[in-house]
Motif scaffolding. Structure first.
Motif, mmCIF file in Angstrom:
data_model
loop_
_atom_site.group_PDB
_atom_site.id
_atom_site.type_symbol
_atom_site.label_atom_id
_atom_site.label_comp_id
_atom_site.label_asym_id
_atom_site.label_seq_id
_atom_site.Cartn_x
_atom_site.Cartn_y
_atom_site.Cartn_z
ATOM 1 N N GLY A 51 0.796 -1.215 0.000
ATOM 2 C CA GLY A 51 0.000 0.000 0.000
ATOM 3 C C GLY A 51 0.828 1.264 0.000
ATOM 4 O O GLY A 51 0.322 2.348 -0.248
ATOM 5 N N LYS A 52 2.124 1.121 0.295
ATOM 6 C CA LYS A 52 3.005 2.284 0.272
ATOM 7 C C LYS A 52 3.715 2.355 -1.084
ATOM 8 O O LYS A 52 4.063 1.338 -1.663
ATOM 9 C CB LYS A 52 4.055 2.183 1.381
ATOM 10 C CG LYS A 52 3.462 2.130 2.783
ATOM 11 C CD LYS A 52 4.573 1.992 3.809
ATOM 12 C CE LYS A 52 4.010 1.883 5.216
ATOM 13 N NZ LYS A 52 5.084 1.703 6.219
ATOM 14 N N THR A 53 3.933 3.535 -1.557
ATOM 15 C CA THR A 53 4.627 3.706 -2.834
ATOM 16 C C THR A 53 6.107 3.961 -2.585
ATOM 17 O O THR A 53 6.473 4.876 -1.876
ATOM 18 C CB THR A 53 4.032 4.893 -3.620
ATOM 19 O OG1 THR A 53 2.665 4.626 -3.880
ATOM 20 C CG2 THR A 53 4.778 5.091 -4.929
ATOM 21 N N LYS A 54 6.927 3.102 -3.153
ATOM 22 C CA LYS A 54 8.369 3.264 -3.047
ATOM 23 C C LYS A 54 8.906 3.270 -4.475
ATOM 24 O O LYS A 54 9.197 2.231 -5.052
ATOM 25 C CB LYS A 54 8.975 2.155 -2.208
ATOM 26 C CG LYS A 54 10.449 2.353 -1.964
ATOM 27 C CD LYS A 54 11.093 1.448 -0.925
ATOM 28 C CE LYS A 54 10.397 0.207 -0.566
ATOM 29 N NZ LYS A 54 11.163 -0.620 0.367
ATOM 30 N N ALA A 55 9.017 4.438 -5.055
ATOM 31 C CA ALA A 55 9.324 4.538 -6.474
ATOM 32 C C ALA A 55 10.804 4.293 -6.753
ATOM 33 O O ALA A 55 11.673 4.720 -6.003
ATOM 34 C CB ALA A 55 8.924 5.912 -6.986
ATOM 35 N N PHE A 56 11.061 3.587 -7.834
ATOM 36 C CA PHE A 56 12.410 3.376 -8.352
ATOM 37 C C PHE A 56 12.391 3.883 -9.782
ATOM 38 O O PHE A 56 12.234 3.113 -10.728
ATOM 39 C CB PHE A 56 12.800 1.897 -8.302
ATOM 40 C CG PHE A 56 13.074 1.380 -6.920
ATOM 41 C CD1 PHE A 56 14.377 1.181 -6.486
ATOM 42 C CD2 PHE A 56 12.039 1.092 -6.052
ATOM 43 C CE1 PHE A 56 14.636 0.710 -5.205
ATOM 44 C CE2 PHE A 56 12.291 0.608 -4.778
ATOM 45 C CZ PHE A 56 13.593 0.426 -4.343
ATOM 46 N N PRO A 57 12.495 5.182 -9.965
ATOM 47 C CA PRO A 57 12.350 5.742 -11.310
ATOM 48 C C PRO A 57 13.483 5.322 -12.230
ATOM 49 O O PRO A 57 14.617 5.119 -11.778
ATOM 50 C CB PRO A 57 12.374 7.255 -11.060
ATOM 51 C CG PRO A 57 13.185 7.400 -9.816
ATOM 52 C CD PRO A 57 12.830 6.210 -8.963
ATOM 53 N N PRO A 58 13.200 5.193 -13.506
ATOM 54 C CA PRO A 58 14.250 4.881 -14.469
ATOM 55 C C PRO A 58 15.218 6.055 -14.590
ATOM 56 O O PRO A 58 14.888 7.179 -14.211
ATOM 57 C CB PRO A 58 13.478 4.658 -15.772
ATOM 58 C CG PRO A 58 12.225 5.448 -15.602
ATOM 59 C CD PRO A 58 11.888 5.351 -14.147
ATOM 60 N N PRO A 59 16.414 5.820 -15.092
ATOM 61 C CA PRO A 59 17.355 6.935 -15.284
ATOM 62 C C PRO A 59 16.796 7.934 -16.284
ATOM 63 O O PRO A 59 16.025 7.573 -17.176
ATOM 64 C CB PRO A 59 18.611 6.245 -15.819
ATOM 65 C CG PRO A 59 18.132 4.944 -16.383
ATOM 66 C CD PRO A 59 16.972 4.534 -15.542
ATOM 67 N N GLU A 60 17.168 9.196 -16.131
ATOM 68 C CA GLU A 60 16.667 10.235 -17.036
ATOM 69 C C GLU A 60 17.085 9.964 -18.475
ATOM 70 O O GLU A 60 16.336 10.236 -19.407
ATOM 71 C CB GLU A 60 17.178 11.605 -16.577
ATOM 72 C CG GLU A 60 16.575 12.070 -15.259
ATOM 73 C CD GLU A 60 17.013 13.477 -14.904
ATOM 74 O OE1 GLU A 60 17.675 14.128 -15.755
ATOM 75 O OE2 GLU A 60 16.700 13.936 -13.793
#
Length: 270
Positions: A63-72
């Motif tokens: 239920g918690k969001t732990k984002a691992f965004p892609p590299p720019e």
């Protein structure tokens, strides 16, 4: 036994959370792997689902969001990894399976390349290599999707500037048909028991779970296995492989495929 690591299916739209988690494990044990980068991914199965891209969690963190965004900039990131000692292979062209052929290393009964005309394969390899070069990535290593390639693939690889493949079975690099092959593990449990030689553990980070991460950490912390970076594997001189060695490898690959079908009903080895 010295074992290197290869990571398949590296694309801009892959599941970056799983990739970063596995990378953290590699960094912890100071292992620099080989990564198979798809030049122009068209395989929807390699793309992260929306929930994964947002950082899907389970258990206490559900239920918690732990984002691992892609590299720019994906290609800048790949160049950075290469500068840090990671090795890069071209993983097919678009990673779209076009035939139901297993080729010369039949771990699967489908392929992006095996079974296609020579000119078609050469053009695919030429275009894929050009795309990587445009992004500043040069490599002579090829990683066949589904491990499947045929004689036309090998001929086309030689003509388009490739010198090696990350595939085959054996205890070290071997030379065959004018190319160098860097074998993968037939079965990890068997590979771990060997006292000498070189091999590769194949990992698809897009499917690695928390349970898998614990399993891999157990592998990396074993005292009876020497984990090496892929560049050390590439430094090993290849041995000539004759027809008997090729026939043995062919039967091993076919046997592994059949065993996989019996166990899972699919027999798919990425």
């Amino acid at each position: 036994m010295k074992i290197a690591v290869r990571l398949d299916d590296i694309t801009p739209d892959m599941d970056w959370e799983r990739f970063y988690r596995f990378k953290a494990l590699l960094d912890k044990y100071q292992i620099r792997p080989l990564i198979g980068v798809v030049p122009d991914n068209g395989d929807e199965n390699l793309k992260a689902k929306a929930s994964q891209a947002a950082g899907e969690n389970t258990g206490a963190d559900a239920g918690k969001t732990k984002a691992f965004p892609p590299p720019e900039d994906f290609w800048c990131y790949i160049r950075q990894l290469k500068e840090e000692g990671w090795c890069v292979a071209m993983h097919g062209f678009r990673h779209i399976y076009t035939t139901k052929k297993g080729g010369l290393f039949p771990l699967n009964n489908f392929s992006e390349f095996a079974g296609l005309p020579f000119e078609t394969q050469r053009e695919m390899l030429k275009r894929g290599r050009a795309l990587l070069l445009e992004k500043g990535i040069e490599t002579g290593l090829f990683m066949a999707p589904a491990h499947s390639f045929d004689a036309n693939t090998l001929k086309a690889l030689r003509q388009t500037g490739f010198c090696a493949l990350t595939d085959g079975f054996g205890d070290g690099p071997y030379e065959w048909r004018g190319l160098c092959f860097y074998p993968i593990s037939f079965q990890l449990s068997r590979t771990f028991r060997k006292k000498a030689g070189y091999s590769t553990m194949v990992v698809h980070t897009g499917t690695v779970s928390e349970k898998d991460l614990a399993k891999y950490e157990g592998y990396f912390s074993r005292k009876d296995v020497q984990w090496i970076s892929y560049d050390e594997y590439l430094e090993q001189p290849p041995k000539k492989r004759g027809n008997s060695g090729r026939i043995k490898e062919l039967f091993m690959a076919k046997g592994k495929y059949l065993i996989g079908r019996l166990r899972s009903g699919s027999g798919v080895f990425g």
